[in-house]
Design an enzyme around this catalytic site. Structure first.
Site, PDB file in Angstrom:
ATOM      1  N   TRP A 152      -8.343  -9.245   4.782  1.00 46.81           N
ATOM      2  CA  TRP A 152      -7.769  -9.846   3.569  1.00 46.81           C
ATOM      3  C   TRP A 152      -8.154 -11.320   3.445  1.00 46.81           C
ATOM      4  CZ3 TRP A 152      -4.431 -13.938   2.837  1.00 46.81           C
ATOM      5  CH2 TRP A 152      -3.907 -14.075   1.545  1.00 46.81           C
ATOM      6  N   ASP A 171      -5.451  -4.147   0.167  1.00 48.34           N
ATOM      7  CA  ASP A 171      -4.256  -4.392   0.975  1.00 48.34           C
ATOM      8  C   ASP A 171      -3.417  -5.547   0.448  1.00 48.34           C
ATOM      9  OD1 ASP A 171      -4.837  -2.346   2.861  1.00 48.34           O
ATOM     10  OD2 ASP A 171      -6.309  -3.664   3.804  1.00 48.34           O
ATOM     11  N   ASP A 172      -3.841  -6.162  -0.629  1.00 50.93           N
ATOM     12  CA  ASP A 172      -3.108  -7.285  -1.189  1.00 50.93           C
ATOM     13  C   ASP A 172      -1.898  -6.779  -1.988  1.00 50.93           C
ATOM     14  OD1 ASP A 172      -3.441 -10.385  -1.995  1.00 50.93           O
ATOM     15  OD2 ASP A 172      -2.685  -9.232  -3.710  1.00 50.93           O
ATOM     16  N   TYR A 173      -0.729  -7.315  -1.659  1.00 49.11           N
ATOM     17  CA  TYR A 173       0.492  -6.830  -2.312  1.00 49.11           C
ATOM     18  C   TYR A 173       0.441  -7.028  -3.827  1.00 49.11           C
ATOM     19  CZ  TYR A 173       5.380  -6.438  -3.698  1.00 49.11           C
ATOM     20  OH  TYR A 173       6.544  -6.074  -4.341  1.00 49.11           O
ATOM     21  N   TRP A 222      -3.427  -9.338 -10.553  1.00 57.08           N
ATOM     22  CA  TRP A 222      -2.498 -10.417 -10.185  1.00 57.08           C
ATOM     23  C   TRP A 222      -1.776 -10.940 -11.414  1.00 57.08           C
ATOM     24  CZ3 TRP A 222      -7.093 -11.970  -6.861  1.00 57.08           C
ATOM     25  CH2 TRP A 222      -6.866 -11.663  -5.512  1.00 57.08           C
TER      26      TRP A 222
END
Length: 232
Positions: A152, A171-173, A222
């Site tokens: 990440w 894997d980034d929230y 995002w």
């Protein structure tokens, strides 16, 4: 004082073409792009990989203001030896542990920074000139050999430091939540549970529509999270 970072700039890829291609290939993503507005990502590509990873390691698991203060103290601790330049890997290897502790670094982060310095000197961490010629996966393979640097962290460097256009941080929230809000059943008012977030293979299948602009798509995912935050 060490020199400040150069002003961030727009990525070198054609963002206008990216938005057109993404909106055409994935109309649902196109609606998000329309709602979120202009693509304003900026990259700080003048940082060397060593400088960027020093900052990334310091910022891990810390509030932004606290991390910025530690980063500033560490830079200042090498002045005036380094004049107005960022300290070099050898400076970091040679400095005493007390200097790192005084800056506010934990034991684990100090070890990670020293490992980064050693791997910069031995060539595991490439120079900026060399890294610009490497593929995304080759960069990930090299940099994840550094203690405390995972996939990440390198993906964030690829997107925000090197301006690579086709990175999908599964894997980034925030990216996962934005994906669930845009393509899943998650509603803005819902409390997010692990079951709401997509699995990596689901994201990668959808992202085949986005290539070669996955970084741009990720940026808009995002933004999908920002759009549902309460107005202050």
């Amino acid at each position: 004082m060490p020199r400040p970072h150069h002003a961030p700039r727009s990525p070198r890829y054609d963002a206008r073409q990216a938005l057109l291609d993404l909106s055409t290939s994935d109309p649902k993503l196109g609606k998000l792009i329309e709602r979120a507005g202009p693509f304003t990502l900026r990259v700080a590509s003048t940082q060397s990989p060593f400088e960027a990873l020093v900052e990334s390691i310091i910022y891990q698991q810390l509030h932004g203001k606290a991390a910025a203060a530690i980063h500033r103290r560490l830079l200042e601790s090498f002045y005036p030896v380094t004049s107005n330049e960022h300290f070099a890997a050898q400076h970091l290897l040679d400095c005493p542990n007390e200097q790192l502790r005084a800056a506010g670094l934990s034991h684990n982060k100090s070890l990670a920074l020293r490992d980064l310095a050693a791997k910069t000197i031995d060539g595991t961490v490439p120079t900026l000139l060399r890294i610009r010629r490497m593929s995304d996966e080759a960069i990930i393979e090299h940099l994840t050999q550094v203690r405390g640097v995972g996939r990440w962290t390198v993906e964030m460097l690829l997107i925000f430091r090197l301006g690579r256009p086709n990175v999908l941080p599964v894997d980034d929230y925030g990216v996962r939540k934005g994906f669930a809000l845009t393509f899943g059943k998650l509603k803005p008012v819902d409390k997010v549970t692990p079951m709401d977030l997509p699995k990596p293979d689901v994201m990668r299948r959808r992202a085949k529509k986005w290539e070669p602009w996955c970084s741009v798509a990720s940026w808009y995912l995002w933004r999908a999270c920002d759009l549902v935050k309460p107005k202050t």
